[in-house]
Design a protein around this motif. Structure first.
Motif, PDB file in Angstrom:
ATOM      1  N   ARG A  16       0.814  -1.219   0.000  1.00  0.00           N
ATOM      2  CA  ARG A  16       0.000   0.000   0.000  1.00  0.00           C
ATOM      3  C   ARG A  16       0.845   1.264   0.000  1.00  0.00           C
ATOM      4  O   ARG A  16       0.509   2.236  -0.684  1.00  0.00           O
ATOM      5  CB  ARG A  16      -0.955  -0.014   1.186  1.00  0.00           C
ATOM      6  CG  ARG A  16      -2.050  -1.081   1.008  1.00  0.00           C
ATOM      7  CD  ARG A  16      -2.941  -1.210   2.199  1.00  0.00           C
ATOM      8  NE  ARG A  16      -3.785  -0.020   2.306  1.00  0.00           N
ATOM      9  CZ  ARG A  16      -4.504   0.269   3.374  1.00  0.00           C
ATOM     10  NH1 ARG A  16      -4.486  -0.520   4.430  1.00  0.00           N
ATOM     11  NH2 ARG A  16      -5.242   1.356   3.402  1.00  0.00           N
ATOM     12  N   ARG A  29      -1.874   8.994   5.027  1.00  0.00           N
ATOM     13  CA  ARG A  29      -2.703   9.183   6.226  1.00  0.00           C
ATOM     14  C   ARG A  29      -3.712   8.049   6.440  1.00  0.00           C
ATOM     15  O   ARG A  29      -4.059   7.733   7.565  1.00  0.00           O
ATOM     16  CB  ARG A  29      -3.428  10.516   6.161  1.00  0.00           C
ATOM     17  CG  ARG A  29      -2.465  11.686   6.056  1.00  0.00           C
ATOM     18  CD  ARG A  29      -2.575  12.659   7.185  1.00  0.00           C
ATOM     19  NE  ARG A  29      -1.638  13.755   6.980  1.00  0.00           N
ATOM     20  CZ  ARG A  29      -0.443  13.823   7.546  1.00  0.00           C
ATOM     21  NH1 ARG A  29      -0.034  12.866   8.323  1.00  0.00           N
ATOM     22  NH2 ARG A  29       0.352  14.851   7.324  1.00  0.00           N
ATOM     23  N   SER A  30      -4.163   7.411   5.358  1.00  0.00           N
ATOM     24  CA  SER A  30      -5.128   6.319   5.502  1.00  0.00           C
ATOM     25  C   SER A  30      -4.463   4.971   5.781  1.00  0.00           C
ATOM     26  O   SER A  30      -5.152   4.002   6.080  1.00  0.00           O
ATOM     27  CB  SER A  30      -5.983   6.209   4.238  1.00  0.00           C
ATOM     28  OG  SER A  30      -5.173   5.845   3.138  1.00  0.00           O
ATOM     29  N   VAL A  31      -3.131   4.907   5.698  1.00  0.00           N
ATOM     30  CA  VAL A  31      -2.407   3.640   5.860  1.00  0.00           C
ATOM     31  C   VAL A  31      -1.556   3.625   7.124  1.00  0.00           C
ATOM     32  O   VAL A  31      -1.505   2.625   7.843  1.00  0.00           O
ATOM     33  CB  VAL A  31      -1.496   3.376   4.636  1.00  0.00           C
ATOM     34  CG1 VAL A  31      -0.749   2.066   4.779  1.00  0.00           C
ATOM     35  CG2 VAL A  31      -2.290   3.415   3.346  1.00  0.00           C
ATOM     36  N   SER A  91       0.272  13.099   2.515  1.00  0.00           N
ATOM     37  CA  SER A  91      -1.190  13.155   2.534  1.00  0.00           C
ATOM     38  C   SER A  91      -1.800  11.816   2.120  1.00  0.00           C
ATOM     39  O   SER A  91      -2.804  11.390   2.676  1.00  0.00           O
ATOM     40  CB  SER A  91      -1.709  14.308   1.690  1.00  0.00           C
ATOM     41  OG  SER A  91      -1.790  13.986   0.351  1.00  0.00           O
ATOM     42  N   SER A  92      -1.188  11.105   1.182  1.00  0.00           N
ATOM     43  CA  SER A  92      -1.752   9.824   0.749  1.00  0.00           C
ATOM     44  C   SER A  92      -1.526   8.713   1.770  1.00  0.00           C
ATOM     45  O   SER A  92      -2.258   7.728   1.785  1.00  0.00           O
ATOM     46  CB  SER A  92      -1.190   9.424  -0.610  1.00  0.00           C
ATOM     47  OG  SER A  92       0.181   9.142  -0.532  1.00  0.00           O
ATOM     48  N   THR A 108      -0.303   4.529  10.860  1.00  0.00           N
ATOM     49  CA  THR A 108      -0.876   4.899  12.152  1.00  0.00           C
ATOM     50  C   THR A 108       0.101   5.652  13.045  1.00  0.00           C
ATOM     51  O   THR A 108      -0.317   6.307  13.984  1.00  0.00           O
ATOM     52  CB  THR A 108      -1.379   3.654  12.913  1.00  0.00           C
ATOM     53  OG1 THR A 108      -0.290   2.754  13.105  1.00  0.00           O
ATOM     54  CG2 THR A 108      -2.495   2.966  12.151  1.00  0.00           C
TER      55      THR A 108
END
Length: 132
Positions: A22, A86-88, A83-84, A90
């Motif tokens: 990812r 941030r969803s992966v 920024s990309s 922690t």
């Protein structure tokens, strides 16, 4: 001599493979259920199960115990990557920030706690260090 690969020993190969796929947009090559590789033009990141440690030697490695090695990934744009991710990711450690040696860096940890640096050279001198 050529550095062929860096290997991470983990208790959860699937979780770490998913994480690195990812963040890098690479597809891992699964050589065995206990071993995978993410291959780039300049290096390979290997991910192996802690179940493989006895093959290396008794207590040769310990999953999740690294606090001294950092994996450096050269990226096009650190700020866009931040920024990309941030969803992966922690756990962000620092950045993005400009380093005195000419790179812009973002530091974060993988699910096992290994330190990762996404960086981009800031100027021509810094970029020249990575031309092959």
């Amino acid at each position: 001599m050529q550095l062929a690969a860096t290997r991470i020993i983990t208790d959860d190969v699937d979780r770490l493979v998913d994480f690195y796929e990812r963040i890098t947009d690479l597809k891992a090559v699964r050589l065995h259920p206990l071993f995978a590789e993410l291959r780039t033009a300049s290096a390979t990141l290997a991910i192996a199960s802690s179940a493989t440690v006895p093959l290396l030697g008794e207590n040769a490695a310990e999953a999740g115990a690294n606090r001294s090695v950092m994996l450096d990934f050269l990226v096009e744009d650190v700020d866009h990557s931040a920024s990309s991710l941030r969803s992966v990711v922690t756990e962000f450690v620092s950045g993005p920030a400009d380093m005195p040696w000419g790179n812009r860096s973002l530091l974060f940890r993988d699910p096992d706690g290994n330190l990762i640096n996404f960086f981009s050279p800031l100027d021509a001198d810094a970029r020249s260090r990575f031309e092959r």
